[in-house]
Design a protein around this motif. Sequence first.
Motif, PDB file in Angstrom:
ATOM      1  N   ASN A   1      -0.669   1.390   4.876  1.00 25.23           N
ATOM      2  CA  ASN A   1      -2.019   0.263   4.113  1.00 25.23           C
ATOM      3  C   ASN A   1      -2.378   0.396   2.701  1.00 25.23           C
ATOM      4  O   ASN A   1      -2.920   0.763   2.489  1.00 25.23           O
ATOM      5  N   LYS A   2      -1.156  -0.131   1.783  1.00 25.78           N
ATOM      6  CA  LYS A   2      -1.254   0.457   1.013  1.00 25.78           C
ATOM      7  C   LYS A   2      -3.188  -0.922  -0.484  1.00 25.78           C
ATOM      8  O   LYS A   2      -3.519  -0.239  -1.340  1.00 25.78           O
ATOM      9  N   LYS A   3      -2.955  -1.363   0.665  1.00 24.72           N
ATOM     10  CA  LYS A   3      -4.020  -2.432   0.083  1.00 24.72           C
ATOM     11  C   LYS A   3      -5.353  -2.571   1.011  1.00 24.72           C
ATOM     12  O   LYS A   3      -6.661  -3.016   0.471  1.00 24.72           O
ATOM     13  N   MET A   4      -5.506  -1.289   1.733  1.00 23.70           N
ATOM     14  CA  MET A   4      -6.280  -0.777   2.228  1.00 23.70           C
ATOM     15  C   MET A   4      -6.761   0.590   2.158  1.00 23.70           C
ATOM     16  O   MET A   4      -6.184   1.581   1.474  1.00 23.70           O
ATOM     17  N   ASN A   5      -8.280   0.828   1.959  1.00 24.27           N
ATOM     18  CA  ASN A   5      -9.213   1.500   2.253  1.00 24.27           C
ATOM     19  C   ASN A   5      -9.322   2.212   3.319  1.00 24.27           C
ATOM     20  O   ASN A   5      -9.212   1.535   4.771  1.00 24.27           O
TER      21      ASN A   5
END
Length: 391
Positions: free
Chosen positions: A175-179
């Motif tokens: 989930n590269k767009k989530m922190n």
Amino acid sequence: MACTSGKIKNYTVPSEFEKQEYIWLSWVESGFLGGEPFYTTIVQAIKEIHPYVKVKILYGPQLQYDSAQLHKKIIDALVKEKIDTGNVELFYNEKAFGAIQDPGPVFLRNQNGELAIADFKYNHPDKRSQQIDQNVAKQMSLPMISSSMVSEGGAWQTNGNGTMILVESVELDRNKKMNKKQIEDEYKKVLGVTKIIWLRNGLKEEEWGKMENGIYGIGTGGHIDEFCRFVNDTTILLAAIDVKDTVGNIVSKESFERMEHNFSILNHSKTADGKSLRIIRLPAGPLLTKKLLYGKLSNDEKSWFDDLSSDSVEFYLATGYMNFVIANEVVVTARFWKQGLPYEIRQRDEKAREILEKAFQGRMIVQIDCMPLHHDGAGLHCHSRNQPVKK
């Protein structure tokens, strides 16, 4: 009909060490990267599991068999092994799939004992594999709680009482767009967990691609079910790398350092209800490799290897004792020693069994040959799913 709803309340994810109604296992006629067909291990697992819990076999048309032919072949194989087919059900999916732990049904349960299914996104080129959990929900007429977040079942562990353990390198990669905060919030919303413990990395040999020593990794990419599992609400099993195995071995040395760092995190963590964790160290599996001629691999198999420097490829097998299935009164895990192998491997098998017997007091520990699944970068837990009883 199954429905998709983000408004369904009060469902939580049970633990695998609670009472189970079914253990789901996948049936695949082929093997991978030189391994025997996956079903050879699955049949042995069913023999050990089905006296204690019912089994559901997820299957689909494959090789030269259509649905009816494969259904008959499966039943015939079970009967041949004297397995009581009255304790076994078959579940048809349009596409066969081996490691169903990842895209398979994540069962939820509410206080009324009603079940639902958590439907996470799963990255796979075949839509039929992405939709296994949706197919299960539809056929079982269960509601779904859906999420757009990528989640693989083998990548996390829960104690059924609010506590969840995640691996940072896995979750942030998928989930590269989530922190981390966003990922935590989504798991809390969908699974009903309340406390997240973050570990940093899995075993080094489980990573994908060519390593510094020229050997490839084909494993889970860091899934927690290869190195850390819940035994009960407050007890954790954590893989231990023997210091002597790290001498002159950069891969084992890195795995050792990672597991000790994970130990430190767990040792300073508490559960959702404020209890400290009891940590039991379980030996890591023997570090085994396989070498094959690249030219003889299928296109799917070749896709795991790049940056080639010879006409052969050598890769780590996903060995380990942690990838077990808890099936009520029995725990089924791997063994590795065979005639002709070093006696040290037999000693390691026996030590792992002894530790698991002490950890799972009151349950029987059974070790079977899971090597066909290790060629798939996986283990028995990867090729299974737990379905809890309705309360």
